[in-house]
Scaffold this active site. Structure first.
Site, PDB file in Angstrom:
ATOM      1  N   HIS A  56      -6.988  51.431 -64.190  1.00 32.71           N
ATOM      2  CA  HIS A  56      -6.389  50.543 -65.184  1.00 32.71           C
ATOM      3  C   HIS A  56      -5.713  51.370 -66.272  1.00 32.71           C
ATOM      4  O   HIS A  56      -6.071  52.534 -66.499  1.00 32.71           O
ATOM      5  CB  HIS A  56      -7.456  49.657 -65.817  1.00 32.71           C
ATOM      6  CG  HIS A  56      -8.001  48.622 -64.885  1.00 32.71           C
ATOM      7  ND1 HIS A  56      -8.779  47.577 -65.326  1.00 32.71           N
ATOM      8  CD2 HIS A  56      -7.886  48.452 -63.548  1.00 32.71           C
ATOM      9  CE1 HIS A  56      -9.128  46.819 -64.302  1.00 32.71           C
ATOM     10  NE2 HIS A  56      -8.605  47.341 -63.210  1.00 32.71           N
ATOM     11  N   GLU A  58      -6.014  51.291 -69.447  1.00 31.62           N
ATOM     12  CA  GLU A  58      -6.948  51.783 -70.463  1.00 31.62           C
ATOM     13  C   GLU A  58      -7.688  53.026 -69.983  1.00 31.62           C
ATOM     14  O   GLU A  58      -7.865  53.981 -70.748  1.00 31.62           O
ATOM     15  CB  GLU A  58      -7.997  50.710 -70.814  1.00 31.62           C
ATOM     16  CG  GLU A  58      -7.419  49.436 -71.357  1.00 31.62           C
ATOM     17  CD  GLU A  58      -7.200  48.365 -70.310  1.00 31.62           C
ATOM     18  OE1 GLU A  58      -7.407  47.188 -70.629  1.00 31.62           O
ATOM     19  OE2 GLU A  58      -6.831  48.707 -69.163  1.00 31.62           O
ATOM     20  N   CYS A  86     -10.733  44.500 -69.572  1.00 35.16           N
ATOM     21  CA  CYS A  86     -11.761  43.906 -68.719  1.00 35.16           C
ATOM     22  C   CYS A  86     -13.122  44.522 -69.077  1.00 35.16           C
ATOM     23  O   CYS A  86     -13.203  45.425 -69.907  1.00 35.16           O
ATOM     24  CB  CYS A  86     -11.430  44.148 -67.245  1.00 35.16           C
ATOM     25  SG  CYS A  86     -11.598  45.883 -66.735  1.00 35.16           S
ATOM     26  N   CYS A  89     -13.251  48.381 -68.458  1.00 31.75           N
ATOM     27  CA  CYS A  89     -12.560  49.148 -69.491  1.00 31.75           C
ATOM     28  C   CYS A  89     -13.298  49.068 -70.819  1.00 31.75           C
ATOM     29  O   CYS A  89     -13.349  50.054 -71.563  1.00 31.75           O
ATOM     30  CB  CYS A  89     -11.123  48.662 -69.625  1.00 31.75           C
ATOM     31  SG  CYS A  89     -10.138  49.019 -68.149  1.00 31.75           S
TER      32      CYS A  89
END
Length: 149
Positions: A56, A58, A86, A89
């Site tokens: 992701h 992040e 999410c 993360c």
């Protein structure tokens, strides 16, 4: 006209990263990490390209910022991300002790707040910064994705 380095400025940079993800066929989420009004990391989703569910924006930004700083804690940094993080993360942000998280669009289905997720107690959170722009980019991506299938 005065040039201001505010949350909108840095979110615009995160949106540029999200556009790069869009162009690669990735879910268009972008992130930047800033410290003392300086961007030290830029990232976007790479889950398809890397075939890695943890890639992701992040996570990529946390790794890049940690490498830049030479340490695992981001306690002086702000993460700007175009979509609410999410749970995964949020966990990484918790452990990195990031000072601030600023996100664009809310994610009521998968965002960390939907699951009662928490960040580090010292982390400040701001949501909805440039939300229309971030939401529109995500909507456009999924409309195009549906039309191609």
């Amino acid at each position: 006209m005065e040039f201001v380095l505010d949350d909108r400025f840095f979110m615009q940079k995160a949106l540029q990263e999200a556009e790069l993800a869009f162009e690669k066929g990735e879910v268009p989420v972008g992130a930047v990490v800033a410290v003392q009004d300086r961007i030290i990391a830029r990232a976007h989703n790479l889950t398809e390209q890397l075939r890695d569910v943890t890639a992701h924006a992040e996570m990529q930004a946390i790794t890049a910022a940690s490498n830049f700083l030479g340490g695992k804690y981001l306690s002086q940094c702000t993460l700007y991300v175009t979509l609410e993080p999410c749970q995964m993360c949020a966990g990484a942000l918790y452990w990195s002790q990031v000072a601030r998280v600023v996100f664009g669009a809310y994610d009521p289905q998968r965002g960390f707040t939907a699951f009662g997720g928490k960040l580090h107690p010292k982390t400040q959170i701001s949501g909805g910064v440039m939300e229309p722009e971030a939401s529109d980019l995500l909507k456009r991506f999924f409309i195009e994705k549906r039309n191609l299938n």
